[in-house]
Design an enzyme around this catalytic site. Structure first.
Site, PDB file in Angstrom:
ATOM      1  N   HIS A 160       0.839  -1.209   0.000  1.00  0.00           N
ATOM      2  CA  HIS A 160       0.000   0.000   0.000  1.00  0.00           C
ATOM      3  C   HIS A 160       0.869   1.252   0.000  1.00  0.00           C
ATOM      4  O   HIS A 160       2.056   1.201   0.320  1.00  0.00           O
ATOM      5  CB  HIS A 160      -0.905   0.036   1.232  1.00  0.00           C
ATOM      6  N   LYS A 164      -0.483   4.766   4.648  1.00  0.00           N
ATOM      7  CA  LYS A 164      -1.323   3.793   5.381  1.00  0.00           C
ATOM      8  C   LYS A 164      -0.787   3.555   6.783  1.00  0.00           C
ATOM      9  O   LYS A 164       0.418   3.384   6.966  1.00  0.00           O
ATOM     10  CB  LYS A 164      -1.411   2.477   4.593  1.00  0.00           C
TER      11      LYS A 164
HETATM   12  N1  LIG Z   1     -12.650  -1.317   3.202  1.00  0.00           N
HETATM   13  C1  LIG Z   1     -12.185  -0.754   2.087  1.00  0.00           C
HETATM   14  O1  LIG Z   1     -12.570  -1.093   0.949  1.00  0.00           O
HETATM   15  C2  LIG Z   1     -11.182   0.351   2.223  1.00  0.00           C
HETATM   16  C3  LIG Z   1     -10.802   0.735   3.460  1.00  0.00           C
HETATM   17  N2  LIG Z   1      -9.968   1.802   3.626  1.00  0.00           N
HETATM   18  C4  LIG Z   1      -9.731   2.213   5.003  1.00  0.00           C
HETATM   19  O2  LIG Z   1     -10.423   3.445   5.230  1.00  0.00           O
HETATM   20  C5  LIG Z   1      -9.754   4.202   6.221  1.00  0.00           C
HETATM   21  C6  LIG Z   1      -9.463   5.608   5.706  1.00  0.00           C
HETATM   22  O3  LIG Z   1      -8.566   5.549   4.632  1.00  0.00           O
HETATM   23  P1  LIG Z   1      -8.105   6.880   3.856  1.00  0.00           P
HETATM   24  O4  LIG Z   1      -9.287   7.569   3.276  1.00  0.00           O
HETATM   25  O5  LIG Z   1      -6.985   6.485   2.992  1.00  0.00           O
HETATM   26  O6  LIG Z   1      -7.541   7.740   5.100  1.00  0.00           O
HETATM   27  P2  LIG Z   1      -7.459   9.315   5.281  1.00  0.00           P
HETATM   28  O7  LIG Z   1      -6.562   9.556   6.438  1.00  0.00           O
HETATM   29  O8  LIG Z   1      -7.137   9.957   3.958  1.00  0.00           O
HETATM   30  O9  LIG Z   1      -8.957   9.741   5.654  1.00  0.00           O
HETATM   31  C7  LIG Z   1      -9.558   9.538   6.909  1.00  0.00           C
HETATM   32  C8  LIG Z   1     -10.418  10.737   7.181  1.00  0.00           C
HETATM   33  O10 LIG Z   1     -11.223  10.502   8.329  1.00  0.00           O
HETATM   34  C9  LIG Z   1     -11.150  11.660   9.145  1.00  0.00           C
HETATM   35  N3  LIG Z   1     -11.478  11.382  10.539  1.00  0.00           N
HETATM   36  C10 LIG Z   1     -10.770  10.671  11.450  1.00  0.00           C
HETATM   37  N4  LIG Z   1     -11.412  10.676  12.626  1.00  0.00           N
HETATM   38  C11 LIG Z   1     -12.539  11.413  12.459  1.00  0.00           C
HETATM   39  C12 LIG Z   1     -13.603  11.800  13.326  1.00  0.00           C
HETATM   40  N5  LIG Z   1     -13.642  11.419  14.604  1.00  0.00           N
HETATM   41  N6  LIG Z   1     -14.605  12.560  12.813  1.00  0.00           N
HETATM   42  C13 LIG Z   1     -14.583  12.939  11.536  1.00  0.00           C
HETATM   43  N7  LIG Z   1     -13.602  12.628  10.651  1.00  0.00           N
HETATM   44  C14 LIG Z   1     -12.585  11.848  11.120  1.00  0.00           C
HETATM   45  C15 LIG Z   1      -9.708  12.123   8.975  1.00  0.00           C
HETATM   46  O11 LIG Z   1      -9.536  13.435   9.460  1.00  0.00           O
HETATM   47  P3  LIG Z   1      -8.093  13.859  10.088  1.00  0.00           P
HETATM   48  O12 LIG Z   1      -7.163  13.908   8.927  1.00  0.00           O
HETATM   49  O13 LIG Z   1      -8.392  15.165  10.744  1.00  0.00           O
HETATM   50  O14 LIG Z   1      -7.716  12.760  11.075  1.00  0.00           O
HETATM   51  C16 LIG Z   1      -9.576  11.997   7.464  1.00  0.00           C
HETATM   52  O15 LIG Z   1     -10.106  13.105   6.787  1.00  0.00           O
HETATM   53  C17 LIG Z   1      -8.494   3.390   6.585  1.00  0.00           C
HETATM   54  O16 LIG Z   1      -8.769   2.611   7.716  1.00  0.00           O
HETATM   55  C18 LIG Z   1      -8.295   2.503   5.357  1.00  0.00           C
HETATM   56  O17 LIG Z   1      -7.576   1.339   5.615  1.00  0.00           O
HETATM   57  C19 LIG Z   1      -9.465   2.493   2.574  1.00  0.00           C
HETATM   58  C20 LIG Z   1      -9.797   2.128   1.300  1.00  0.00           C
HETATM   59  C21 LIG Z   1     -10.685   1.020   1.013  1.00  0.00           C
HETATM   60  O1  LIG Z   2      -5.685   2.121   3.434  1.00  0.00           O
HETATM   61  C1  LIG Z   2      -5.951   1.870   2.244  1.00  0.00           C
HETATM   62  O2  LIG Z   2      -5.653   2.643   1.320  1.00  0.00           O
HETATM   63  C2  LIG Z   2      -6.677   0.629   1.938  1.00  0.00           C
HETATM   64  N1  LIG Z   2      -7.136  -0.056   2.945  1.00  0.00           N
HETATM   65  C3  LIG Z   2      -7.880  -1.269   2.867  1.00  0.00           C
HETATM   66  C4  LIG Z   2      -7.103  -2.369   3.555  1.00  0.00           C
HETATM   67  O3  LIG Z   2      -6.562  -2.139   4.662  1.00  0.00           O
HETATM   68  O4  LIG Z   2      -7.039  -3.471   3.020  1.00  0.00           O
HETATM   69  C5  LIG Z   2      -8.378  -1.588   1.494  1.00  0.00           C
HETATM   70  C6  LIG Z   2      -7.503  -1.160   0.369  1.00  0.00           C
HETATM   71  O5  LIG Z   2      -6.529  -2.115   0.158  1.00  0.00           O
HETATM   72  C7  LIG Z   2      -6.934   0.235   0.533  1.00  0.00           C
END
Ligand SMILES: NC(=O)C1=CN([C@@H]2O[C@H](COP(=O)(O)OP(=O)(O)OC[C@H]3O[C@@H](n4cnc5c(N)ncnc54)[C@H](OP(=O)(O)O)[C@@H]3O)[C@@H](O)[C@H]2O)C=CC1
Ligand SMILES: O=C(O)C1=N[C@H](C(=O)O)C[C@H](O)C1
Length: 272
Positions: A160, A164
């Site tokens: 990744h 991450k």
């Molecule tokens: N299941 C799936 O298919 C996928 C899962 N993911 C997962 O999704 C999650 C997020 O990934 P990603 O978008 O890359 O991460 P980012 O850090 O880019 O985004 C997370 C966002 O959530 C915000 N946030 C955190 N805590 C709060 C809160 N209490 N209230 C409101 N907003 C909050 C953060 O704000 P701040 O920056 O201020 O902390 C940030 O804007 C990870 O756990 C990732 O592994 C990602 C892609 C696919």
């Molecule tokens: O953090 C990410 O970006 C992603 N998180 C998910 C994971 O932990 O598997 C899904 C995807 O691979 C992207």
């Protein structure tokens, strides 16, 4: 008669997934952006969510009040952080709305809290919302079942982007669970998540994990089944985050008609 557009809230709206979700909601029939949430004090509060996501003006300002947003919504799409998702699960349960959780890195205790919230809410949670990875998990289960654990070693490799924060990825763990199901064993007691130094020879029947981080890689996963003289690799490469966002929107629409409960993407996709 067609149902009115499902009103969705995106929490973590300014994040990588938050912005992708806003763009996908805008281009998907049957859903609309009801609210966009960031944490209190965020520099994005008050900004137009569509402009933030590069989707043009949508007339929805980012706020920091999830309770108010959830009260008049039908679903929340949540890709944030474990502690945040637990808080949102409580609020979604109070509001009796659908909660789609993509957040990874959750502990066993966290999972128990989500399951408790699912007594009142319809929760769909998965470490990966894409169709490709969920099909890969079915194939992994089948391969693990078909190949004898004596003589066939299973290793899961993931890579990744450098931002991450959790490891192994949620997807790697989901694939590990699928392999363990195929072998009818408990993943927690068989997984090897770290190797360093003089480890000794590989223990037969274990499921190993290896984690790589770097650059802008969206998400690459391989399940390697290594036998004597032959090697089978099942793999998936995510090229664009919209695959996760489209899955999350599909999950919300599917869960709209379900009873309260804890569901996975395999349920949504009919692969369970
Ligand atoms: N299941 C799936 O298919 C996928 C899962 N993911 C997962 O999704 C999650 C997020 O990934 P990603 O978008 O890359 O991460 P980012 O850090 O880019 O985004 C997370 C966002 O959530 C915000 N946030 C955190 N805590 C709060 C809160 N209490 N209230 C409101 N907003 C909050 C953060 O704000 P701040 O920056 O201020 O902390 C940030 O804007 C990870 O756990 C990732 O592994 C990602 C892609 C696919
Ligand atoms: O953090 C990410 O970006 C992603 N998180 C998910 C994971 O932990 O598997 C899904 C995807 O691979 C992207």
């Amino acid at each position: 008669m067609t149902a009115p557009d499902m009103k969705l809230v995106v929490v973590g709206a300014a994040g990588r997934m938050g912005q992708t979700l806003i763009r996908v909601i805008q281009e998907t029939d049957g859903v609309m952006l009801h609210a966009a949430i960031e944490r209190e004090g965020s520099a994005f509060i008050g900004k137009d969510a569509g402009e933030l996501a590069g989707a043009g003006t949508m007339g929805v300002a980012v706020t920091s009040d999830p309770l108010e947003a959830f009260l008049h919504a039908e679903g929340v799409l949540d890709f944030t952080a474990p502690a945040a998702s637990i808080g949102f699960a409580g609020l979604a349960a109070q509001a009796r709305i659908v909660h789609v959780i993509g957040t990874t890195g959750c502990s066993t205790e966290d999972e128990a809290k989500f399951e408790a919230a699912a007594r009142h809410a319809r929760i769909v949670k998965s470490g990966n919302m894409s169709l490709g990875v969920n099909l890969l998990s079915v194939l992994t289960q089948q391969a693990a079942k078909s190949l004898p654990s004596k003589g066939w070693d299973i290793e899961i490799v993931e890579m990744h982007h450098k931002h991450k924060v959790d490891a192994p990825s949620g997807t790697a763990l989901l694939l590990g669970e699928a392999a363990a199901r195929g072998r009818d064993v408990d993943l927690a007691s068989r997984s090897v998540r770290v190797r360093d130094g003089h480890t000794g020879a590989r223990e037969s029947g274990t499921i190993g994990f290896a984690t790589l981080r770097g650059g802008s890689v969206v998400g690459d996963h391989s399940v390697i089944l290594a036998g004597e003289g032959e090697l089978l690799t099942l793999s998936h490469s995510a090229r664009d985050r919209s695959i996760f966002a489209r899955g999350a929107v599909a999950a919300a629409l599917w869960a709209r008609d379900q009873k309260p409960g804890f569901y996975s993407m395999l349920d949504v996709l009919g692969l369970s």
